[in-house]
Design a protein around this motif. Structure first.
Motif, short mmCIF file in Angstrom:
data_model
loop_
_atom_site.label_atom_id
_atom_site.label_comp_id
_atom_site.label_asym_id
_atom_site.label_seq_id
_atom_site.Cartn_x
_atom_site.Cartn_y
_atom_site.Cartn_z
N ARG A 1 -7.18 13.26 3.04
CA ARG A 1 -6.86 14.69 2.99
C ARG A 1 -7.48 15.44 4.16
NH1 ARG A 1 -3.06 15.86 -0.99
NH2 ARG A 1 -3.63 17.99 -0.47
N ARG B 1 -7.24 13.58 -7.82
CA ARG B 1 -7.39 14.75 -6.95
C ARG B 1 -8.22 15.84 -7.59
NH1 ARG B 1 -1.42 15.93 -4.80
NH2 ARG B 1 -2.10 18.08 -4.71
N GLY C 1 -9.18 8.02 -6.78
CA GLY C 1 -7.73 8.19 -6.82
C GLY C 1 -7.29 9.44 -7.57
N ASP D 1 -2.24 15.58 4.06
CA ASP D 1 -2.88 14.36 4.53
C ASP D 1 -2.82 14.24 6.05
OD1 ASP D 1 -3.81 12.92 2.24
OD2 ASP D 1 -1.73 12.58 1.68
N GLN E 1 2.60 11.20 -3.57
CA GLN E 1 1.85 12.28 -4.19
C GLN E 1 2.56 12.76 -5.46
OE1 GLN E 1 2.49 14.97 -0.71
NE2 GLN E 1 0.27 14.90 -0.52
N THR E 2 1.82 13.49 -6.28
CA THR E 2 2.44 14.11 -7.46
C THR E 2 3.69 14.88 -7.02
OG1 THR E 2 0.24 14.36 -8.40
CG2 THR E 2 1.99 15.67 -9.40
N GLU E 3 3.57 15.56 -5.91
CA GLU E 3 4.66 16.42 -5.43
C GLU E 3 5.85 15.64 -4.90
OE1 GLU E 3 1.52 16.52 -4.60
OE2 GLU E 3 0.72 18.55 -4.68
N ASN F 1 -10.69 13.27 -3.13
CA ASN F 1 -10.01 12.21 -3.87
C ASN F 1 -11.07 11.30 -4.50
OD1 ASN F 1 -8.49 9.99 -4.71
ND2 ASN F 1 -6.96 10.35 -3.12
N ASP G 1 0.89 -1.17 0.00
CA ASP G 1 0.00 0.00 0.00
C ASP G 1 0.92 1.21 0.00
OD1 ASP G 1 -1.81 2.00 0.48
OD2 ASP G 1 -2.41 1.30 2.45
N THR G 2 1.07 1.81 -1.18
CA THR G 2 2.10 2.83 -1.37
C THR G 2 1.52 4.23 -1.24
OG1 THR G 2 1.73 2.92 -3.76
CG2 THR G 2 3.32 1.30 -2.98
#
Ligand code: PRX
Length: 633
Positions: free
Chosen positions: A500, A511, A509, A485, A399-401, A506, A395-396
């Motif tokens: 969040r 945003r 999955g 988060d 984030q984009t960031e 979300n 379970d990873t």
């Protein structure tokens, strides 16, 4: 130090080393790569400005680390397996040697069309190998790609083109998605009517449908490739030169362009891919994401290819032409690692286990989850029915960031705990803070998740607006990166992500900023004001619920509701379309004029317990109306 962690003891040692001496730790990982010039300093940083430099003054080209570095051993190994939307159509297998030639040829084509180092190129394409080739070709010549998910609307595409002043768009005539054929080029044409930066469009023939080609601007892919050499000398890039921009939603304003740079991103995606999935030389790895999202960037294209893996790309959707399509593909290619989103799991769960039983899933060694918190029921269903109870489930959380996986079990190494992202990867230093930013140490604590030390693939800036990057991520809590988060550290020290804590929803999955959806709704001529909240949704994780004031309209609420839904779909795209729109007489506001979303969330969740004190509202009477309007009275 070995790059690949093989035991819990290795993990503890490496984690310890990565915290005690991060520069030494990451320089050893970076030594796996070829550098045109080595770095002067591994890391320079302050989270105040914020400024983060990894591998200062080093020079490299990321694609040389996929091709020139690996070709002596990987020339004939399959790099990409492509499974088309139509299960009867022929798949494509591209070896590392072939992918290299395709990348070089397209790199030369881009240059011939006038694209130079530093130029921005938008990729608005279906899940086809050419999309990956396009990303790699940009990296090869030093152009900055910005992939836009091909489900976004013309307006959303135009906003992104304008924000990064893109010179070129790469697209296709159409896009097959299950039984749909989406006219992608037509969307590009509409977007380009409102932008002024794009000089050229290269169009891949995928569906063969008729499209308009504007003379001097639009070129067919094949036409652009004609006469181009399949050799190309990689452009030397500074470690901190931009690799790509990827737009993502936040709690305020328009989507922002998250900037990732070359060397740190390369080092971290490679390292995290190898370790989280425990990839072995001959494995076939499949991530079901779309390249329009960060998961597709880091774990379909860059991470796996840097690790010399065979990565599978699927054009279609999980339920076409039948709900066992995912499992059919696992059997067909003997997939070893399978990485998907909880929303896909829940959608397939609805069909029961019959579609699974038709296929042989015994090749699977690791299964993974990403994009949203995975509920325990879905975790167990996935683990028992897909993983047959004996595949580690990773379970990873990321984030984009963050560019790469930050908190996750390492497959087969970290003991599995349902619905827990578990432990940070080496080099990642998460902390939980309270509302004032005070670190909550020890176990059994819950609060907001921050990262207190830089990691190589972290966001460097938001394109064209560094202040926004500072305000969004580095200002809530001084000296820390704030993730947005909530998280909990349990009695064993394992982390569980709670979702969040800001105004980001979300959905499946993906945003969505509430402000972004509200702005779209407010475009409706009869809407005076709107408020959008998320609510728990069985399949999507969260659904979008909109409240809108439309005083003085002659239209029925049903007509307005449908018009609003369609408007959001048109302005942002189908993924942002609200599930529910409720026309209301007013919105609950505090005396300072702020919308009290807490109450709206309660109504949207159809749970009126603990509504809290509403007497301090400016207009407590609207609450009753809203509850009545939602049919909850
Ligand atoms: O809320 C977290 C959730 O997805 C957000 C990041 O979204 P995005 O940038 O689109 O990237 C998605 C793919 C990496 C996070 O702030 N999220 C992502 N993975 C998980 C998650 N929430 C819980 N558990 C996860 N494994």
């Amino acid at each position: 130090m070995k790059t690949k962690i093989q035991s819990l003891r290795d993990y503890s040692n490496d984690y310890h080393e990565s915290v005690v001496d991060p520069e030494k730790f990451w320089s050893k990982i970076a030594d796996n790569f070829v550098w045109k010039k080595k770095w002067d300093k591994v890391l320079d940083w302050d989270f105040e400005t914020p400024k983060v430099t990894w591998f200062e003054n080093a020079e490299l080209n990321l694609t040389e680390n996929i091709f020139e570095r690996l070709l002596p051993t990987h020339e004939n190994k399959t790099a990409i397996i492509w499974e088309p939307n139509d299960s009867e159509a022929a798949p494509i297998h591209l070896t590392y040697g072939e992918l290299f030639k395709a990348t070089c040829t397209f790199a030369n084509a881009l240059k011939a069309q006038g694209v130079k180092k530093g130029d921005r190129v938008i990729i608005y394409m279906p899940m086809v190998p050419e999309a990956a080739v396009a990303m790699l070709a940009c990296a090869r010549i030093g152009a900055v790609h910005s992939v836009v998910f091909a489900g976004f609307s013309a307006t959303a595409l135009a906003d992104r083109i304008n924000d990064c002043e893109a010179k070129m768009v790469l697209t296709s005539d159409g896009n097959y998605r299950g039984n749909k054929n989406i006219p992608v080029k037509a969307v590009v044409d509409e977007a380009l009517d409102t932008t002024q930066f794009v000089e050229k469009v290269i169009v891949l023939k995928r569906t063969g449908e008729k499209v308009e080609m504007k003379k001097g601007r639009d070129f067919w892919w094949d036409e652009a490739l004609e006469g181009q050499s399949d050799r190309h000398e990689a452009e030397p890039m500074n470690a901190e030169d931009l690799l790509f921009i990827l737009y993502t939603s936040g709690s305020t304003g328009k989507p922002k362009g998250v900037v990732h740079t070359t060397a740190g991103y390369m080092v971290f995606t490679y390292y995290s891919f190898l370790n989280v999935f425990q990839y072995d030389t001959d494995d076939v790895y499949w991530c079901t994401a779309d390249i329009g999202w960060i998961t597709g960037h880091s774990y379909i294209v860059y991470g796996p290819l840097l690790a010399g893996a065979t990565t599978l790309m699927f054009e279609g959707v999980p339920t076409y032409p039948h709900p066992g399509r995912f499992w059919e593909i696992v059997e067909k290619y003997k997939v070893n690692q399978f990485y998907t989103a909880p929303t896909a799991i829940r959608a397939l769960q609805v069909h029961g286990t019959a579609p699974l039983e038709k296929f042989d899933l015994s090749s699977l060694k690791v299964i993974g989850s990403v994009g949203e918190p995975i509920n325990e029921e879905a975790w167990h269903w996935y683990h028992e029915n897909v993983g047959k109870g004996n595949c580690p489930l990773v379970d990873t959380w990321w984030q984009t960031e963050t560019g790469g996986i930050m908190i996750s079990p390492l497959a087969g190494i970290t003991p599995n705990k349902p619905a827990h992202a578990s432990l940070p990867l080496p080099g990642v230093q998460p902390i939980i803070v309270d509302a004032e930013g005070v670190e909550l140490t020890g176990n059994n604590v819950e609060g907001n998740l921050c990262i207190k030390y830089p990691w190589p693939s972290m966001i460097r800036t938001t394109y064209g607006d560094h202040q926004r990057c500072k305000d969004t991520y580095f200002s809530t809590y001084k000296g820390m990166y704030f993730t947005g988060d909530g998280a909990k550290r349990d009695h064993d020290g394992y982390l569980r992500i709670l979702g969040r804590v800001d105004d980001v929803i979300n959905v499946s999955g993906h945003r969505m900023g509430t402000a972004e959806v509200e702005n779209a709704i407010d475009e409706h001529p009869e809407v005076i004001e709107s408020a959008v909240v998320g609510y728990p949704h069985e399949i999507k994780g969260q659904g979008i619920y909109a409240f809108a004031i439309c005083d003085g309209s002659d239209k029925s609420p049903e007509v307005l509701e449908e018009e609003i839904k369609q408007l959001v779909r048109k302005i942002i795209g189908p993924i942002a379309k609200p599930e529910h729109v409720q026309i209301v007489s007013g919105l609950p506001k505090t005396r300072s004029g702020k919308i009290m979303r807490r109450i709206l969330r309660k109504v949207a969740s159809r749970d009126l317990s603990n509504l809290g004190d509403i007497s301090t509202l400016l207009n407590p009477e609207v609450v009753e109306d809203i509850i009545k309007g939602a049919g909850l009275d």
